[in-house]
Design an enzyme around this catalytic site. Structure first.
Site, PDB file in Angstrom:
ATOM      1  N   ASP A   1       5.562   2.024   8.850  1.00 48.24           N
ATOM      2  CA  ASP A   1       5.782   2.368   7.447  1.00 48.24           C
ATOM      3  C   ASP A   1       6.676   1.349   6.757  1.00 48.24           C
ATOM      4  OD1 ASP A   1       5.628   4.486   5.249  1.00 48.24           O
ATOM      5  OD2 ASP A   1       7.788   4.204   5.475  1.00 48.24           O
TER       6      ASP A   1
ATOM      7  N   GLU B   1       1.355  -0.544   7.570  1.00 49.22           N
ATOM      8  CA  GLU B   1       1.274   0.104   6.260  1.00 49.22           C
ATOM      9  C   GLU B   1       1.792  -0.911   5.248  1.00 49.22           C
ATOM     10  OE1 GLU B   1       2.670   2.471   2.771  1.00 49.22           O
ATOM     11  OE2 GLU B   1       4.042   1.638   4.251  1.00 49.22           O
TER      12      GLU B   1
ATOM     13  N   ASP C   1      -0.789   9.235  -0.324  1.00 45.86           N
ATOM     14  CA  ASP C   1      -0.016   8.568  -1.370  1.00 45.86           C
ATOM     15  C   ASP C   1      -0.777   8.565  -2.689  1.00 45.86           C
ATOM     16  OD1 ASP C   1       2.386   7.355  -2.016  1.00 45.86           O
ATOM     17  OD2 ASP C   1       2.220   5.868  -0.418  1.00 45.86           O
TER      18      ASP C   1
END
Length: 639
Positions: A276, A318, A388
């Site tokens: 992340d 990510e 998201d």
């Protein structure tokens, strides 16, 4: 080769000669990558760091469970395990999918029935209490969120998944920790060692210098990139929220801490780590502090260290960045194929929605053609929607080649999907409005953005069928692109926006929760019985797509999808050149019938082709081929 004295010294750490040989062979294979990467980042400090890392890796290797050691060997023999056409992912929040980790174990038959082989459970490591950015403000990397279960429950789930041929994917937040994390608490208590884990400044001189070139990620509710902390007596770097403290990766101790964390979780059965906020790790004055060269060296070093102990584990980056930057997270030049095993193809997702709104695929084609080829040992993660928001990552250069103004097109898409553009079918919410740039991102489930919510509200049966056709088209593209298609929980049932998030205090300020609904298990049961309902039509189509995909070797991720010329801008053509022959995906992004010239298809496929979706064999004797609204075809050369 390893220095003989090091190999001799390391052998003393093993009781079993076979274990010693295994560790040393892997160290010989991946050690040079590890050492070079550490030297590029830490210079003279790399030697001292390596000593500590070997101790950490030895400890993790000795503690690796037998079933995971066997998995290591199996995946070393099958290094393309993430690339095969039967690899399909499913992404869900544990609590919203099944309540707890034990609950997920009870729903594996559902996932298996759909054809899932890769389960990504959204952030489940223990976050701070209260606001926690959807779980991305981690307080403890070695504990599970208490209401979801325990680490033992996580290990049990991993074992069950492996027994069913599925893999477990977990988020690993690298850029920051919660203010309540042990490291941050020790820093606040005055421990200089842990203060050095963070970026702390006594006054605004340095923060203001950085702010001159730093963007704001959440300008509405987290403006600025630094927060004053009274206990620290300084300004601490907080890119995302005041309670998320950015880590100082220039400190070698931070790197060693994360190697230890990764290997601990790998030994609990985690197969893939979603890295992340990977783009933000390295800070450099005068830049936007994203995509710095050190990020790729650090990722390469983390991967090498992990491969020595747990080669069954893969990394997924990510990196929601511009296309020109994205390819570096899979590796270019010296890093080719050595950084992450997988990365999100966020541009593909953006172009899907762009083409659906404009009914024109010219920009889609231009954007894909601008991508550099990825390393053949890596794979894309493709998705229609995710947890998201949708940020309109469309470059001005791509737009110009498509004859568009980039700013105007991004504005059109925000208007269209927030429901204010005349004639729109979408029901979405504006997220993260930036008054300075005019940037407006969009929240909403795939079904609501594709028009199903509006059609159901108005009782428009034709509109319902059209919305389902749009959703089917979008999923046909991601499943026919190669790589790992990622199905977001509920999309297989065409779940709608959940406006109840506004009644939950910790969710109300973040409208992304509108597309994070609770799983509707009653609807799931109905969908498998009533194939004529919207949910049933969607579920049956996805099952069909997944089965067709598994039977189509042309979709192995080592092969690249290329956007090729289409004489009709409403139709996207994606070609893949496999040793078994060419594959062409044909996708009509309009609500109209299209008479498509068969001479174009003949150029790619010859005189005839098999349609892996519609079934049967096509001949291209006629001048045109009828493509119904939102039609998808997977055409391959006959065997």
């Amino acid at each position: 080769m390893l220095p003989p004295e090091l190999a001799t010294q390391l052998r003393l750490a093993f009781d079993d000669d076979r274990d010693a040989e295994t560790f040393l062979l892997r160290l010989e294979r991946y050690g040079p990558d590890l050492v070079e990467s550490l030297q590029m980042v830490y210079g003279d400090r790399a030697a001292g760091l390596l000593d500590g890392l070997i101790e950490v890796m030895l400890h993790a290797f000795h503690n690796r469970p037998p079933d995971l050691r066997r998995l290591d060997e199996a995946r070393l023999l099958r290094p393309d395990w993430l690339q095969t056409p039967d690899m399909v992912g499913y992404v869900a929040y544990t609590d919203r999918f099944a309540g707890t980790l034990q609950g997920v174990r009870g729903r594996l038959d559902y996932l298996k029935g759909l054809g899932v082989r890769y389960l990504h459970l959204m952030p489940l490591l223990k976050p701070r209490e209260g606001e926690n950015d959807g779980g991305y403000a981690v307080q403890d990397y070695r504990a599970v969120r208490p209401d979801l279960g325990s680490m033992d429950d996580l290990s049990a789930l991993a074992r069950d998944l492996h027994a069913e041929g599925m893999s477990l994917v977990l988020d690993l937040v690298l850029n920051h920790v919660a203010r309540e994390h042990e490291w941050a608490q020790k820093a606040r208590a005055g421990d200089p060692r842990y203060r050095a884990y963070f970026h702390v400044y006594p006054d605004r001189t340095q923060p203001d210098a950085y702010e001159a070139t730093l963007p704001e990620v959440f300008p509405e509710f987290a403006p600025g990139n630094f927060t004053w902390d009274e206990a620290l007596g300084g300004w601490v770097w907080t890119t995302f929220n005041t309670y998320q403290w950015d880590l100082n990766w220039a400190n070698p101790e931070v790197f060693q801490e994360f190697v230890d964390i990764i290997l601990y979780l790998a030994n609990r059965g985690v197969d893939v780590f979603r890295l992340d906020a990977i783009a933000f790790l390295w800070k450099r004055l005068g830049t936007d502090c994203q995509n710095q060269p050190e990020v790729h060296w650090l990722t390469r070093a983390l991967r090498a260290a992990t491969r020595i102990v747990a080669p069954a584990v893969a990394f997924k980056a990510e990196a929601i960045v511009a296309p020109a930057q994205l390819i570096h997270y899979l590796g270019t030049r010296a890093h080719h194929g050595k950084v992450s095993d997988m990365a999100y193809h966020n541009s593909l997702m953006v172009q899907l929605w762009s083409s659906l709104a404009s009914r024109d695929t010219t920009l889609f084609r231009e954007a894909l053609q601008a991508f550099s080829p990825k390393p053949t040992n890596t794979t894309w993660g493709m998705y229609v929607r995710c947890h998201d928001d949708i940020g309109w990552a469309i470059s001005d250069e791509d737009a110009a080649r498509a004859g568009l103004n980039g700013e105007a097109h991004r504005r059109f898409l925000s208007d269209f999907y927030s429901g204010v553009f005349p004639g729109t079918f979408a029901r979405g919410l504006v997220f993260g409005f930036n008054a300075q740039t005019g940037d407006r991102r969009i929240s909403g489930t795939a079904a609501s953005l594709a028009g199903l919510e509006m059609a159901l509200e108005t009782g428009d049966e034709v509109g319902v069928s059209t919305a389902i056709a749009r959703l089917r088209l979008l999923h046909a593209v991601i499943l026919g692109f190669g790589g790992v298609p990622l199905l977001y929980m509920g999309d297989e049932l065409a779940l709608l926006n959940d406006y109840g998030f506004q009644n939950v205090p910790e969710h109300a300020a973040d409208n992304r929760w509108v597309h994070r609904p609770q799983m509707d298990w009653a609807l799931a049961a109905q969908a498998r019985e009533d194939v004529n309902s919207p949910a049933g039509r969607m579920y049956a189509w996805l099952q069909k797509l997944i089965q067709a995909r598994a039977a189509t070797p042309h979709l192995h991720a080592s092969v690249e999808s290329r956007a090729v010329y289409s004489p009709d801008p409403r139709v996207l053509l994606l070609r893949r050149d496999h040793p078994l022959g060419s594959f062409v995906g044909v996708y009509n992004f309009s609500h109209e019938d299209v008479s498509f010239p068969t001479e174009v298809l003949r150029e790619h496929l010859g005189d005839q082709a098999e349609d892996r979706l519609g079934g049967g064999r096509l001949t291209f004797a006629r001048a045109t081929l009828r493509l119904e609204p939102y039609r998808a075809m997977w055409l391959v050369q006959p065997a």
